[in-house]
Design a protein around this motif. Sequence first.
Motif, PDB file in Angstrom:
ATOM      1  N   ILE A 254      98.978  57.002  27.696  1.00  9.04           N
ATOM      2  CA  ILE A 254      99.433  55.838  26.914  1.00  9.04           C
ATOM      3  C   ILE A 254      98.413  54.694  26.968  1.00  9.04           C
ATOM      4  N   GLN A 255      97.198  55.001  27.427  1.00 11.08           N
ATOM      5  CA  GLN A 255      96.158  53.950  27.459  1.00 11.08           C
ATOM      6  C   GLN A 255      95.598  53.714  26.055  1.00 11.08           C
ATOM      7  N   VAL A 256      95.534  52.432  25.695  1.00 11.21           N
ATOM      8  CA  VAL A 256      94.969  52.040  24.399  1.00 11.21           C
ATOM      9  C   VAL A 256      93.564  51.487  24.629  1.00 11.21           C
ATOM     10  N   GLY A 257      92.641  51.865  23.766  1.00  8.12           N
ATOM     11  CA  GLY A 257      91.312  51.262  23.862  1.00  8.12           C
ATOM     12  C   GLY A 257      90.197  52.260  23.711  1.00  8.12           C
ATOM     13  N   GLN A 258      89.023  51.777  23.995  1.00 10.70           N
ATOM     14  CA  GLN A 258      87.809  52.561  23.768  1.00 10.70           C
ATOM     15  C   GLN A 258      87.820  53.896  24.494  1.00 10.70           C
ATOM     16  N   THR A 259      88.319  53.907  25.725  1.00 14.78           N
ATOM     17  CA  THR A 259      88.383  55.165  26.459  1.00 14.78           C
ATOM     18  C   THR A 259      89.815  55.712  26.490  1.00 14.78           C
ATOM     19  N   GLY A 260      90.672  55.093  25.695  1.00 17.26           N
ATOM     20  CA  GLY A 260      92.043  55.570  25.548  1.00 17.26           C
ATOM     21  C   GLY A 260      92.264  55.970  24.107  1.00 17.26           C
ATOM     22  N   LYS A 261      93.412  55.612  23.575  1.00 15.99           N
ATOM     23  CA  LYS A 261      93.739  56.002  22.199  1.00 15.99           C
ATOM     24  C   LYS A 261      93.564  54.825  21.236  1.00 15.99           C
TER      25      LYS A 261
ATOM     26  N   ASP B  70     104.632  32.852  30.890  1.00 17.63           N
ATOM     27  CA  ASP B  70     104.763  33.971  31.824  1.00 17.63           C
ATOM     28  C   ASP B  70     105.542  35.115  31.148  1.00 17.63           C
ATOM     29  N   VAL B  71     104.958  36.311  31.151  1.00 15.65           N
ATOM     30  CA  VAL B  71     105.662  37.457  30.524  1.00 15.65           C
ATOM     31  C   VAL B  71     107.025  37.672  31.141  1.00 15.65           C
ATOM     32  N   LYS B  72     107.133  37.410  32.421  1.00 15.71           N
ATOM     33  CA  LYS B  72     108.416  37.666  33.113  1.00 15.71           C
ATOM     34  C   LYS B  72     109.508  36.742  32.567  1.00 15.71           C
TER      35      LYS B  72
ATOM     36  N   ALA C 190     101.431  46.896  27.858  1.00 19.61           N
ATOM     37  CA  ALA C 190     101.487  46.238  29.160  1.00 19.61           C
ATOM     38  C   ALA C 190     100.082  46.101  29.718  1.00 19.61           C
ATOM     39  N   GLY C 191      99.725  44.876  30.100  1.00 15.02           N
ATOM     40  CA  GLY C 191      98.459  44.644  30.776  1.00 15.02           C
ATOM     41  C   GLY C 191      98.696  44.321  32.238  1.00 15.02           C
ATOM     42  N   ARG C 192      97.597  44.015  32.929  1.00 16.22           N
ATOM     43  CA  ARG C 192      97.736  43.739  34.366  1.00 16.22           C
ATOM     44  C   ARG C 192      98.696  42.578  34.620  1.00 16.22           C
TER      45      ARG C 192
ATOM     46  N   CYS D 271     101.374  42.266  26.165  1.00 20.59           N
ATOM     47  CA  CYS D 271     101.992  41.500  27.247  1.00 20.59           C
ATOM     48  C   CYS D 271     101.057  41.438  28.451  1.00 20.59           C
ATOM     49  N   GLY D 272     100.565  40.271  28.763  1.00 25.41           N
ATOM     50  CA  GLY D 272      99.675  40.120  29.922  1.00 25.41           C
ATOM     51  C   GLY D 272      98.408  40.937  29.788  1.00 25.41           C
ATOM     52  N   ILE D 273      97.893  40.969  28.577  1.00 28.14           N
ATOM     53  CA  ILE D 273      96.633  41.690  28.293  1.00 28.14           C
ATOM     54  C   ILE D 273      95.590  40.632  27.928  1.00 28.14           C
ATOM     55  N   SER D 274      94.430  40.707  28.578  1.00 21.85           N
ATOM     56  CA  SER D 274      93.430  39.646  28.394  1.00 21.85           C
ATOM     57  C   SER D 274      92.773  39.679  27.015  1.00 21.85           C
ATOM     58  N   GLY D 275      92.633  40.903  26.449  1.00 17.39           N
ATOM     59  CA  GLY D 275      91.959  41.019  25.154  1.00 17.39           C
ATOM     60  C   GLY D 275      90.502  41.405  25.303  1.00 17.39           C
ATOM     61  N   ALA D 276      90.190  42.157  26.356  1.00 17.40           N
ATOM     62  CA  ALA D 276      88.815  42.660  26.523  1.00 17.40           C
ATOM     63  C   ALA D 276      88.469  43.516  25.302  1.00 17.40           C
ATOM     64  N   CYS D 277      87.179  43.459  24.919  1.00 15.66           N
ATOM     65  CA  CYS D 277      86.795  44.141  23.667  1.00 15.66           C
ATOM     66  C   CYS D 277      87.115  45.635  23.719  1.00 15.66           C
TER      67      CYS D 277
ATOM     68  N   ARG E 220      99.679  33.920  29.877  1.00 16.42           N
ATOM     69  CA  ARG E 220      99.851  32.569  30.421  1.00 16.42           C
ATOM     70  C   ARG E 220      98.569  31.739  30.309  1.00 16.42           C
ATOM     71  N   ASP E 221      97.460  32.399  29.972  1.00 18.96           N
ATOM     72  CA  ASP E 221      96.192  31.679  29.826  1.00 18.96           C
ATOM     73  C   ASP E 221      95.947  31.373  28.344  1.00 18.96           C
ATOM     74  N   PRO E 222      96.015  30.082  27.962  1.00 16.92           N
ATOM     75  CA  PRO E 222      95.845  29.769  26.534  1.00 16.92           C
ATOM     76  C   PRO E 222      94.457  30.137  26.002  1.00 16.92           C
ATOM     77  N   GLN E 223      93.502  30.330  26.902  1.00 16.18           N
ATOM     78  CA  GLN E 223      92.134  30.680  26.478  1.00 16.18           C
ATOM     79  C   GLN E 223      91.929  32.203  26.395  1.00 16.18           C
ATOM     80  N   ALA E 224      92.956  32.973  26.693  1.00 10.51           N
ATOM     81  CA  ALA E 224      92.783  34.448  26.718  1.00 10.51           C
ATOM     82  C   ALA E 224      92.270  34.938  25.365  1.00 10.51           C
ATOM     83  N   GLU E 225      91.326  35.868  25.423  1.00 14.84           N
ATOM     84  CA  GLU E 225      90.688  36.413  24.204  1.00 14.84           C
ATOM     85  C   GLU E 225      91.686  37.034  23.237  1.00 14.84           C
TER      86      GLU E 225
ATOM     87  N   ARG F 255      93.822  49.684  30.257  1.00 13.53           N
ATOM     88  CA  ARG F 255      93.208  50.551  31.266  1.00 13.53           C
ATOM     89  C   ARG F 255      93.453  50.032  32.680  1.00 13.53           C
ATOM     90  N   ALA F 256      93.549  48.695  32.804  1.00 18.85           N
ATOM     91  CA  ALA F 256      93.774  48.124  34.136  1.00 18.85           C
ATOM     92  C   ALA F 256      95.051  48.706  34.735  1.00 18.85           C
ATOM     93  N   VAL F 257      96.089  48.804  33.908  1.00 16.87           N
ATOM     94  CA  VAL F 257      97.385  49.303  34.393  1.00 16.87           C
ATOM     95  C   VAL F 257      97.284  50.796  34.715  1.00 16.87           C
TER      96      VAL F 257
HETATM   97  P1  FAD Z   1      93.095  41.697  33.038  1.00 14.72           P
HETATM   98  O1  FAD Z   1      91.748  41.587  32.464  1.00 14.72           O
HETATM   99  O2  FAD Z   1      93.240  41.576  34.503  1.00 14.72           O
HETATM  100  O3  FAD Z   1      93.960  40.589  32.311  1.00 14.72           O
HETATM  101  C1  FAD Z   1      95.268  40.286  32.649  1.00 14.72           C
HETATM  102  C2  FAD Z   1      95.753  39.192  31.696  1.00 14.72           C
HETATM  103  O4  FAD Z   1      97.092  38.924  31.989  1.00 14.72           O
HETATM  104  C3  FAD Z   1      94.982  37.881  31.855  1.00 14.72           C
HETATM  105  O5  FAD Z   1      94.588  37.430  30.566  1.00 14.72           O
HETATM  106  C4  FAD Z   1      95.990  36.929  32.468  1.00 14.72           C
HETATM  107  O6  FAD Z   1      95.857  35.602  31.984  1.00 14.72           O
HETATM  108  C5  FAD Z   1      97.292  37.512  32.012  1.00 14.72           C
HETATM  109  N1  FAD Z   1      98.402  37.292  32.936  1.00 14.72           N
HETATM  110  C6  FAD Z   1      98.428  37.463  34.295  1.00 14.72           C
HETATM  111  N2  FAD Z   1      99.661  37.251  34.785  1.00 14.72           N
HETATM  112  C7  FAD Z   1     100.427  36.931  33.706  1.00 14.72           C
HETATM  113  C8  FAD Z   1     101.807  36.591  33.554  1.00 14.72           C
HETATM  114  N3  FAD Z   1     102.647  36.569  34.605  1.00 14.72           N
HETATM  115  N4  FAD Z   1     102.260  36.303  32.312  1.00 14.72           N
HETATM  116  C9  FAD Z   1     101.435  36.316  31.226  1.00 14.72           C
HETATM  117  N5  FAD Z   1     100.129  36.626  31.322  1.00 14.72           N
HETATM  118  C10 FAD Z   1      99.647  36.937  32.556  1.00 14.72           C
HETATM  119  N6  FAD Z   1      90.373  48.615  28.849  1.00 14.72           N
HETATM  120  C11 FAD Z   1      91.405  49.056  28.096  1.00 14.72           C
HETATM  121  O7  FAD Z   1      92.480  48.422  28.056  1.00 14.72           O
HETATM  122  N7  FAD Z   1      91.275  50.215  27.394  1.00 14.72           N
HETATM  123  C12 FAD Z   1      90.158  50.972  27.380  1.00 14.72           C
HETATM  124  O8  FAD Z   1      90.116  52.029  26.747  1.00 14.72           O
HETATM  125  C13 FAD Z   1      89.051  50.519  28.146  1.00 14.72           C
HETATM  126  N8  FAD Z   1      87.879  51.197  28.157  1.00 14.72           N
HETATM  127  C14 FAD Z   1      86.818  50.679  28.848  1.00 14.72           C
HETATM  128  C15 FAD Z   1      85.590  51.335  28.764  1.00 14.72           C
HETATM  129  C16 FAD Z   1      84.507  50.827  29.448  1.00 14.72           C
HETATM  130  C17 FAD Z   1      83.199  51.540  29.346  1.00 14.72           C
HETATM  131  C18 FAD Z   1      84.641  49.659  30.217  1.00 14.72           C
HETATM  132  C19 FAD Z   1      83.451  49.080  30.923  1.00 14.72           C
HETATM  133  C20 FAD Z   1      85.855  49.003  30.292  1.00 14.72           C
HETATM  134  C21 FAD Z   1      86.963  49.515  29.632  1.00 14.72           C
HETATM  135  N9  FAD Z   1      88.200  48.887  29.675  1.00 14.72           N
HETATM  136  C22 FAD Z   1      89.214  49.330  28.899  1.00 14.72           C
HETATM  137  C23 FAD Z   1      88.462  47.799  30.635  1.00 14.72           C
HETATM  138  C24 FAD Z   1      88.418  46.419  29.993  1.00 14.72           C
HETATM  139  O9  FAD Z   1      87.090  45.930  30.056  1.00 14.72           O
HETATM  140  C25 FAD Z   1      89.323  45.446  30.772  1.00 14.72           C
HETATM  141  O10 FAD Z   1      88.946  45.433  32.120  1.00 14.72           O
HETATM  142  C26 FAD Z   1      90.814  45.791  30.678  1.00 14.72           C
HETATM  143  O11 FAD Z   1      91.196  45.954  29.334  1.00 14.72           O
HETATM  144  C27 FAD Z   1      91.614  44.645  31.291  1.00 14.72           C
HETATM  145  O12 FAD Z   1      92.976  44.942  31.256  1.00 14.72           O
HETATM  146  P2  FAD Z   1      94.044  43.765  31.236  1.00 14.72           P
HETATM  147  O13 FAD Z   1      93.778  42.854  30.094  1.00 14.72           O
HETATM  148  O14 FAD Z   1      95.376  44.408  31.334  1.00 14.72           O
HETATM  149  O15 FAD Z   1      93.805  43.063  32.650  1.00 14.72           O
END
Ligand code: FAD
Length: 339
Positions: free
Chosen positions: A265-272, A322-324, A227-229, A282-288, A305-310, A253-255
């Motif tokens: 349950i956080q996945v990623g660099q500072t998670g698991k 829309d995930v919903k 689950a993402g934001r 689901c609704g995860i941007s794909g940040a590195c 919902r963003d076709p350009q999402a990473e 991490r946003a969640v």
């Molecule tokens: P957002 O970036 O806000 O993205 C939300 C996505 O949801 C967007 O792509 C949007 O298009 C989509 N969306 C919105 N509404 C809907 C909808 N209704 N239906 C479908 N799609 C929708 N992040 C981690 O996850 N794990 C880590 O361990 C981690 N460690 C970090 C360590 C450091 C040092 C730093 C600087 C950052 C770290 N981050 C980590 C944070 C990371 O950079 C991102 O900010 C984070 O991953 C963003 O989470 P997200 O994709 O859920 O949210």
Amino acid sequence: MAKFEGYKDIYVFVEQKNGEIANVGYELISEARKLVASIPHMNFDVVGVLLGHNIKDKANDVIKHGADKVIVVDDELLATYSTQFYADALTQVINAFKPDSLLTGATVLGRDLAPRVAARLNAGLTADATKIEMDPEKEDEALLLVTRPTFGGNLFGTIICPDTRPQMATIRPNVFSMDPVDESRTGEVIEFTPEFTDKEAKVVVKEVIEKVVEGIDITKCDILVGAGRGAEDCLDMVAAVAEELGGAMCASRAVVDDGLADKAIQVGQTGKTVRPSLYIACGISGACQHVAGMEKSDMIIAINRDPQAEIFSIANMGFVGDVKEILPLLKEEIIAAKK
Ligand code: FAD
């Protein structure tokens, strides 16, 4: 004369607790096997180093997981982890056997032990690596190219330690896969007795209180729904889809930062770091920083919902929407498929 006369083989620190070996040791042995296979002319072995008390019978498990040899250090001072005695013992093993490199899990224990040993040996250590290769351009030495995220995970840096031996690295659990056990494998078990000059513990462990881990360990799940934001409004739906699939929910991490999911349950660099056979983002941007923790999943399905999402750039399959709206349809399809 070779540059590092006498230094040979890839050693793996095999972490154990109460006689139970942590998977990361086996993952590193599997990766070390690939590394030695890439430099056949060096004729290197993979050597496990097992420290503890009453653990000698575990050495064969280490061999069956791919080690050619295991050095066992069995001493009652090593019964529970202590920085002092473990660092003493491991430093002595290295001084006695001269490994060319030493890999350690980037676990709580490994992160405490490896830097201390590196400092004592004046050896180079790369922490929290995510990739290890042999430098193909070096024919007369086994130079490790160790890659790790840097600058907050926005870049990857490759680090070499060309001047000292052993080359040391810590690697996170789940970064490398574990080869299947080979029951027929045999190898050499070497017992090593260190000399503890100071047997008086600087820190005394009075009691070990096991942390009660609530919920599921996401690193052990074969199916994960992340689950993402963008899915914060429908976390119950994410959890329901995970349940239908027999998997578990994890989160970005946003969640977690928004207080909607536990850090466990956080996945990623500072998670698991996870590597399930299926990861539905689901609704995860794909940040590195998120991708670093799940990109090795066998199959990645992204809903955004963003076709350009990473996230789409690493997904095997993507749904733009829309995930919903998509999650309830997915759940229905799963239920129908199960009938
Ligand atoms: P957002 O970036 O806000 O993205 C939300 C996505 O949801 C967007 O792509 C949007 O298009 C989509 N969306 C919105 N509404 C809907 C909808 N209704 N239906 C479908 N799609 C929708 N992040 C981690 O996850 N794990 C880590 O361990 C981690 N460690 C970090 C360590 C450091 C040092 C730093 C600087 C950052 C770290 N981050 C980590 C944070 C990371 O950079 C991102 O900010 C984070 O991953 C963003 O989470 P997200 O994709 O859920 O949210």
